[in-house]
Enzyme design. Structure first.
Site, short mmCIF file in Angstrom:
data_model
loop_
_atom_site.label_atom_id
_atom_site.label_comp_id
_atom_site.label_asym_id
_atom_site.label_seq_id
_atom_site.Cartn_x
_atom_site.Cartn_y
_atom_site.Cartn_z
N LEU A 67 0.86 -1.17 0.00
CA LEU A 67 0.00 0.00 0.00
C LEU A 67 0.90 1.22 0.00
CD1 LEU A 67 -2.71 -0.95 2.69
CD2 LEU A 67 -2.93 -1.07 0.21
N ASP A 68 0.48 2.29 -0.68
CA ASP A 68 1.26 3.51 -0.68
C ASP A 68 1.40 4.05 0.74
OD1 ASP A 68 1.31 3.31 -3.44
OD2 ASP A 68 -0.40 4.66 -3.72
N LYS A 69 2.42 4.86 0.93
CA LYS A 69 2.72 5.42 2.25
C LYS A 69 1.48 5.99 2.93
CE LYS A 69 5.24 9.22 4.44
NZ LYS A 69 6.15 10.38 4.23
#
Length: 323
Positions: free
Chosen positions: A141-143
């Site tokens: 998952l993105d930051k």
């Protein structure tokens, strides 16, 4: 180094009739599926994996009732260190760890993030993850995207989850809030690759990898739409890129969303929230897969984080859909 990392792996197997005549390394891969073919070949070469108690070559043929014996101290696959860190664990057993990732947490070390990542905390919690590629991370998952992730904790789980992701049988559903009022759901089937000039961004490109995103209307507002989004593929920034490609970027997206665009006549509270919302409005809500060891269906759901709950509340009050 952690004692868990140094524990000796012990395995024994007898060649059954159906693989008589196979190569030694092929037979080992069949009988010890929790380990990669390359790792088994390394152990054959080092003498840690023997045939009838003797060293053999990977290409040597095996015969019925011969015994494969493995005794090896696994070396760490990753150099990332374990750290004490906050983990919201939804479920764990010998094969998988399911976590709810918070906003602002990078999944694994990279440029600008040498430590303090999710995988550092995971290795601190389960040191055996050092033995697995990418510390057991099979999807990201993105930051600043929140929500549910599954992490492989064993070799069997790693291979199984990678296969399930490749075969598109893992079900992933997200809650997102995009700019603009959508009238209905749809599908974006457009390849994604590196942006031709801005290499830190992704884009819909003719030479990109296949990417398919499905979305349904979750809730309508006057100038925004809450969506339920499901993925067939898992490209970097896929939902963010596809919704921007449809001219409905995610609210708060600092890379693909452009400058905030409060609707005409927006209240002061709505204007402030739209300008100050700190991240892309995206949450991985549900994740479903087959358990790598038992084959049983597993499904996990995470509630919306506080910032998205507040955002939707403000939109309901200050950006209601016209009747």
């Amino acid at each position: 180094m952690n004692q868990a990392t140094l524990d000796t792996i012990e395995r024994k197997a007898v060649i059954p009739p159906e693989i008589h005549g196979w190569r030694f390394d092929q037979a080992a891969a069949s009988l010890f599926p929790e380990f990669s073919r390359s790792r088994l070949q390394d152990w054959i070469g080092s003498g840690d994996l023997t045939l009838d108690g003797k060293s053999a070559r990977p290409k040597d043929k095996v015969a019925v009732d011969q015994v494969l014996l493995l005794s090896a101290v696994p070396k760490p696959v990753v150099s990332w260190s374990g750290e004490a860190g906050k983990l919201q664990i939804l479920y764990e057993d010998e094969d998988v760890i399911v976590v709810n990732k918070a906003a602002g947490v990078v999944v694994h070390p990279g440029a600008g993030h040498a430590d303090g990542t999710l995988v550092n905390a995971l290795i601190g919690h389960a040191p055996e993850l050092e033995r697995l590629p990418r510390g057991g991370i099979v999807h990201r998952l993105d930051k600043d995207t929140t929500g549910v992730m599954v992490v492989a904790r064993s070799g069997v789980a790693h291979q199984s989850l990678i296969k399930q992701l490749a075969e598109r049988t893992v079900q992933r559903v997200y809650t997102a809030v995009c700019q603009g009022a959508l009238s209905g759901g749809g599908t974006v089937d457009a390849p994604i690759g590196r942006h031709p000039t801005v290499r830190t961004r992704m884009a819909v490109t003719t030479g990109g990898k296949p990417a398919i995103t499905h979305y349904l209307i979750g809730e309508r507002f006057a100038a925004h739409t809450a969506l339920s989004v499901s993925l067939e593929t898992g490209r970097t920034h896929q939902i963010r890129v596809h919704m921007a490609f449809r001219n409905h970027p995610l609210l708060g997206d600092p890379v693909y969303g452009g400058r905030p665009r409060p609707p005409r006549g927006a209240s002061v509270e709505l204007q402030h929230l739209l300008r100050e919302f700190p991240r892309q409005a995206l949450h991985a809500r549900t994740l479903a897969f087959l358990h790598p060891a038992s084959g049983d269906p597993c499904a996990f759901e995470t509630p919306l984080p506080e910032d998205l709950t507040r955002l939707l509340g403000v939109l309901r009050t200050h950006d209601p859909c016209p009747v």
